[in-house]
Design an enzyme around this catalytic site. Structure first.
Site, PDB file in Angstrom:
ATOM      1  N   ASP A   1       0.871  -1.171   0.000  1.00 29.98           N
ATOM      2  CA  ASP A   1       0.000   0.000   0.000  1.00 29.98           C
ATOM      3  C   ASP A   1       0.906   1.218   0.000  1.00 29.98           C
ATOM      4  O   ASP A   1       1.535   1.543   1.021  1.00 29.98           O
ATOM      5  CB  ASP A   1      -0.903  -0.019   1.230  1.00 29.98           C
ATOM      6  CG  ASP A   1      -1.862   1.173   1.270  1.00 29.98           C
ATOM      7  OD1 ASP A   1      -1.738   2.077   0.418  1.00 29.98           O
ATOM      8  OD2 ASP A   1      -2.728   1.207   2.168  1.00 29.98           O
TER       9      ASP A   1
ATOM     10  N   TYR B   1      -8.909  15.356 -10.037  1.00 29.65           N
ATOM     11  CA  TYR B   1      -7.986  14.449 -10.727  1.00 29.65           C
ATOM     12  C   TYR B   1      -6.941  15.237 -11.512  1.00 29.65           C
ATOM     13  O   TYR B   1      -5.739  14.933 -11.461  1.00 29.65           O
ATOM     14  CB  TYR B   1      -8.774  13.532 -11.665  1.00 29.65           C
ATOM     15  CG  TYR B   1      -7.917  12.540 -12.418  1.00 29.65           C
ATOM     16  CD1 TYR B   1      -7.428  11.410 -11.775  1.00 29.65           C
ATOM     17  CD2 TYR B   1      -7.603  12.729 -13.752  1.00 29.65           C
ATOM     18  CE1 TYR B   1      -6.636  10.495 -12.457  1.00 29.65           C
ATOM     19  CE2 TYR B   1      -6.819  11.820 -14.439  1.00 29.65           C
ATOM     20  CZ  TYR B   1      -6.338  10.700 -13.792  1.00 29.65           C
ATOM     21  OH  TYR B   1      -5.551   9.801 -14.459  1.00 29.65           O
ATOM     22  N   GLY B   2      -7.384  16.275 -12.220  1.00 26.40           N
ATOM     23  CA  GLY B   2      -6.457  17.085 -12.993  1.00 26.40           C
ATOM     24  C   GLY B   2      -5.421  17.763 -12.119  1.00 26.40           C
ATOM     25  O   GLY B   2      -4.253  17.885 -12.494  1.00 26.40           O
ATOM     26  N   ALA B   3      -5.833  18.212 -10.923  1.00 28.63           N
ATOM     27  CA  ALA B   3      -4.878  18.834 -10.009  1.00 28.63           C
ATOM     28  C   ALA B   3      -3.797  17.854  -9.587  1.00 28.63           C
ATOM     29  O   ALA B   3      -2.611  18.204  -9.507  1.00 28.63           O
ATOM     30  CB  ALA B   3      -5.615  19.368  -8.780  1.00 28.63           C
TER      31      ALA B   3
ATOM     32  N   LYS C   1      -2.681  15.300 -11.270  1.00 29.58           N
ATOM     33  CA  LYS C   1      -1.788  15.026 -12.394  1.00 29.58           C
ATOM     34  C   LYS C   1      -0.976  16.261 -12.791  1.00 29.58           C
ATOM     35  O   LYS C   1       0.170  16.143 -13.226  1.00 29.58           O
ATOM     36  CB  LYS C   1      -2.601  14.509 -13.580  1.00 29.58           C
ATOM     37  CG  LYS C   1      -3.208  13.127 -13.343  1.00 29.58           C
ATOM     38  CD  LYS C   1      -2.132  12.077 -13.056  1.00 29.58           C
ATOM     39  CE  LYS C   1      -2.711  10.677 -12.955  1.00 29.58           C
ATOM     40  NZ  LYS C   1      -1.661   9.646 -12.736  1.00 29.58           N
TER      41      LYS C   1
END
Length: 256
Positions: free
Chosen positions: A50, A140-142, A144
């Site tokens: 993990d 999600y974009g932040a 990446k």
């Protein structure tokens, strides 16, 4: 670096893209150690871990040393889709932990092993959504975008040593990564998509070329560059995406 000279540690190996990468690497002669939270996964070598925990990251560091790894591919990730008001705070934390903080801390811990190699490479699997801010993918974009920025700075930081840092940015990929709402959104907005096998082939090409970055999709590459140059001037071009977001569920006492 030739693929048959690589000893790869690949996180997220049980995912749709990860499985395709393990298979493509192995077919070209790479030795691949898959990493994931499950007890087993694709390929002949597996490390259960993990990556959100110090113990999990240390297990990978030890396995990478035993494996004599010279390539690390950070492909582990979790999705988040929807208007920000609809994304639970716990999911925001999970996405940033898994997609950004975990690969940063794991990379830091793996660097001594990689810097002992004559040549080594670190590949971060980002996303075009880290370059193009799309409605519905703010969280999600932040994650990446942060990963892209980290990789870019690290690439420059390590330029005088044996470790090369690279970024692979897929566009929408036909796996089970996205839920039904995100898939419907992609259909309604006309988003192009690729197979995981195509993304895996792009990884092989990136490793062998040692290029700093590769973004999949012709239109996406152009759009990412324009977005970097024009920014706010392109905001009106996303009205279709904004209108395609699922409506928020009404709260108690609220009517539609």
């Amino acid at each position: 670096m030739k693929i048959d000279q690589t000893r790869v540690v690949l996180t997220g190996a049980a995912g749709g893209i990860g499985r395709a990468m393990v298979q493509a690497l192995a077919e070209q002669g790479a030795a691949v150690l898959g990493v994931g939270r499950g007890a087993s996964g694709p390929g002949n070598a597996w490390q259960r871990a993990d990556l959100a925990t110090p113990e999990g990251r240390q297990a990978v560091v030890q396995a990478a040393a035993d494996w004599n790894a010279n390539v690390v591919v950070h492909a582990a990730g979790v999705p988040a889709f929807g208007a920000l008001a609809q994304v639970p705070a716990a999911q925001v934390e999970q996405v940033l932990q898994t997609n950004l903080l975990a690969p940063m801390l794991l990379t830091q811990a793996l660097l001594p092993q990689l810097q002992r190699q004559p040549r080594a490479q670190i590949v971060f699997v980002g996303s075009v959504l880290g370059r193009i801010g799309l409605p519905g993918f703010s969280v999600y974009g932040a994650s990446k975008a942060g990963l892209h920025g980290f990789a870019e700075a690290l690439r420059r930081e390590l330029a005088d040593g044996p470790v090369r840092v690279q970024t692979l940015a897929p566009r929408s990929t036909r796996t089970g990564f996205n839920d039904a709402a995100a898939q419907a959104y992609n259909v309604s907005t006309g988003a192009a998509s690729d197979t995981p096998e195509l993304v895996a082939q792009a990884l092989l090409q990136l490793i062998e070329s040692e290029a700093p970055e590769r973004t999949l999709g012709g239109g996406e590459r152009v759009f990412a560059r324009l977005n970097g140059l024009l920014g706010a001037w392109m905001d009106s071009g996303f009205s279709k995406h904004r209108r395609s977001l699922p409506a928020a569920a009404p709260t108690q006492g609220q009517t539609r």
